[in-house]
Motif scaffolding. Structure first.
Motif, mmCIF file in Angstrom:
data_model
loop_
_atom_site.group_PDB
_atom_site.id
_atom_site.type_symbol
_atom_site.label_atom_id
_atom_site.label_comp_id
_atom_site.label_asym_id
_atom_site.label_seq_id
_atom_site.Cartn_x
_atom_site.Cartn_y
_atom_site.Cartn_z
ATOM 1 N N LEU A 476 0.823 -1.203 0.000
ATOM 2 C CA LEU A 476 0.000 0.000 0.000
ATOM 3 C C LEU A 476 0.864 1.262 0.000
ATOM 4 O O LEU A 476 0.550 2.235 -0.687
ATOM 5 C CB LEU A 476 -0.917 0.007 1.226
ATOM 6 N N GLU A 477 1.937 1.242 0.768
ATOM 7 C CA GLU A 477 2.757 2.445 0.930
ATOM 8 C C GLU A 477 3.753 2.643 -0.214
ATOM 9 O O GLU A 477 3.999 3.776 -0.636
ATOM 10 C CB GLU A 477 3.521 2.378 2.252
ATOM 11 N N LEU A 478 4.318 1.554 -0.701
ATOM 12 C CA LEU A 478 5.405 1.645 -1.677
ATOM 13 C C LEU A 478 4.997 1.254 -3.093
ATOM 14 O O LEU A 478 5.745 1.517 -4.046
ATOM 15 C CB LEU A 478 6.579 0.756 -1.239
ATOM 16 N N GLY A 479 3.853 0.606 -3.242
ATOM 17 C CA GLY A 479 3.486 0.026 -4.521
ATOM 18 C C GLY A 479 4.248 -1.274 -4.733
ATOM 19 O O GLY A 479 5.202 -1.580 -3.994
ATOM 20 N N ALA A 480 3.862 -2.042 -5.723
ATOM 21 C CA ALA A 480 4.478 -3.355 -5.937
ATOM 22 C C ALA A 480 5.967 -3.242 -6.234
ATOM 23 O O ALA A 480 6.788 -3.954 -5.650
ATOM 24 C CB ALA A 480 3.760 -4.096 -7.060
#
Length: 491
Positions: A476-480
């Motif tokens: 959620l915070e960093l993306g995949a």
């Protein structure tokens, strides 16, 4: 007469069958004339006929849907094209191992049953996907499945593969004939045991004596199959047409050059000499199966979920990202290899060979395709390995991120708020859970409570839950892409 691969002049570079196809008999019946079967078992059989005299031919049967495909196959005399695309070379081949085809909608249910029950049929195999076995979470027959409920009520008019197999075995028993071998070729751990269980469960409901006869006389060999076979697209069909000098083959398939087939040598009525064309006939396939499911399929799923979320359309694009490549290799060597029991295999070399296959730029294997049916695939590809590490008190960050990636994927919305077409038998139930919880870490415990996927001992294990929650929060915070990069940095 319409020009097809059966009657047209083909380019010199296309390899044609060198054997007399009129000598083939439909001694091997296959349920599910899908892409993988065409590129794998069908081609093994054609290669064998090219190499030595044999009368083993295939009868192809689609039970649900696929009528048009059977019509097209018949229109070209049961021939079809296989294009093997390597990184540097492409080879088109015509497979001629199929000599007959049936469909209940075209030929009638009785015609299919009579074929299965005929004395010359020695093997009935299948590629019907996990869903086709109609098993519940415990591995037993799901009597609430709509196809199974129908078949148990009207066993003489079956719809499911299981219903057809059991009815045909009953017909053979009643006629005093030997049974056939039932051989699953689906990518399921213990596939022979899975089909044996549901067949016996079904038989016990309708005829206890039949169930006893099946248990004593029918063999259900486990198999391990491996070949990357992307779904056909307009572009891939056009590639085949170009290789055939403008000729259209609607039954064609494109695949990688590599193939592997490991088969338990337990056949009640004989079998072709597959070992002469590269198959491995063994006493126990399970160690090979676990190796493939966890190393190849597990890393494939990692690259599929996190690759799709990261904006990559194909596996080759995913693995071209150095972070993804390193993470996939770490998943295989650090977290899957310790769980394996296979002997006499260099697993480091196997991991390298898998990454090389994934990198093939000429195979457009979509991340979306690999991501299909995750609810059925997670347990065998990842969850058992996670349980192994939990029991030993070991960390499993790659597995945790892969599982969290699946959870983020089944929410049905990507990182750019675009819809994801989640193809899964539990898609609606999973989407409802995700919609209710929203895109936040609270969804993890909700999804872990789905006992059809996650065993209770995992769902209630605080270490496991915490690992998945941390990985999900990172997504959620960093993306995949960011989460994968952070994972690699921490390894």
């Amino acid at each position: 007469m319409q020009e097809t691969i059966a009657n047209a002049e083909l380019p010199d570079g296309v390899k044609r069958p060198s054997y007399d196809r009129s000598q083939l008999k439909p001694k091997w019946v296959h349920l599910g004339f899908g892409a993988f079967h065409r590129a794998h078992q069908g081609l093994f059989m054609s290669d064998l006929a090219n190499q030595e005299t044999t009368d083993w031919g295939l009868c192809e049967i689609n039970l649900i849907g696929g009528e048009d495909q059977i019509k097209k196959l018949r229109a070209q005399d049961h021939l079809y094209t296989v294009v093997e695309k390597g990184a540097h070379e492409t080879q088109a081949r015509i497979s001629g191992s199929v000599c007959e085809s049936l469909h209940p909608s075209l030929d009638g249910i009785d015609a299919v049953l009579n074929k299965l029950a005929s004395e010359e049929v020695a093997i009935v195999s299948m590629t019907i996907t996990e869903k086709g076995y109609c098993a519940d979470a415990s591995g037993h027959l799901d009597q609430n499945n709509s196809l199974i409920a129908h078949d148990l009520a009207t066993p003489d008019q079956p719809q499911s593969a299981i219903g057809y197999i059991v009815k045909a075995l009953k017909m053979r028993k009643d006629a005093g004939l030997k049974p056939f071998t039932v051989m699953s070729c689906d990518n399921i751990q213990g596939n022979g045991e899975v089909v044996a269980q549901v067949v016996l469960d079904y038989a016990k409901v309708i005829d206890a004596d039949l169930a006893t006869w099946i248990e004593k006389n029918v063999t259900f060999p486990c198999t391990m199959v491996d070949r990357i076979v992307p779904a056909m697209t307009d572009d891939s069909y056009q590639q085949v047409t170009d290789l055939l000098d403008g000729l259209n083959d609607p039954c064609s398939i494109v695949c990688e050059p590599f193939r592997q087939w490991v088969v338990e040598d337990h056949f009640v009525a004989g079998r072709p000499a597959w070992e002469n064309v590269g198959a491995q006939l063994v006493e126990d396939v399970v160690p090979f199966e676990e190796m493939k499911l966890r190393m190849l399929n597990g890393s494939h799923s990692f690259l599929a979920y996190l690759g799709y979320l990261g904006g990559y359309e194909t596996i080759a694009q995913s693995v071209a990202n150095d972070d993804y490549r390193k993470a996939a290799k770490a998943l295989m060597l650090n977290e899957q290899v310790p769980t394996l029991s296979v002997q006499s295999v260099d697993l480091n070399a196997y991991a390298d060979s898998l990454l090389e296959r994934f990198e093939n730029p000429n195979l457009h294997h979509r991340t979306w395709q690999i991501a299909m049916d995750g609810s059925k695939k997670l347990p065998q590809r990842m969850l058992k390995s996670a349980q192994f590490h939990l029991a030993k008190g070991q960390a499993f960050p790659c597995l945790a991120l892969a599982i969290a990636g699946w959870m983020r994927y089944v929410a049905g919305v990507d990182e750019k708020d675009q819809p994801i077409e989640v193809a899964d038998p539990m898609a609606a139930e999973l989407r409802a859970i995700c919609d209710k919880a929203g895109l936040n870490v609270a969804v993890v415990s909700q999804l872990l409570s789905v006992d059809a996927i996650f065993p209770k001992e995992l769902a209630t294990n605080k270490t496991f839950v915490s690992a998945i929650e941390m990985a999900y929060q990172n997504l959620l915070e960093l993306g995949a892409k960011g989460a994968v990069a952070q994972l690699v940095k921490a390894l």
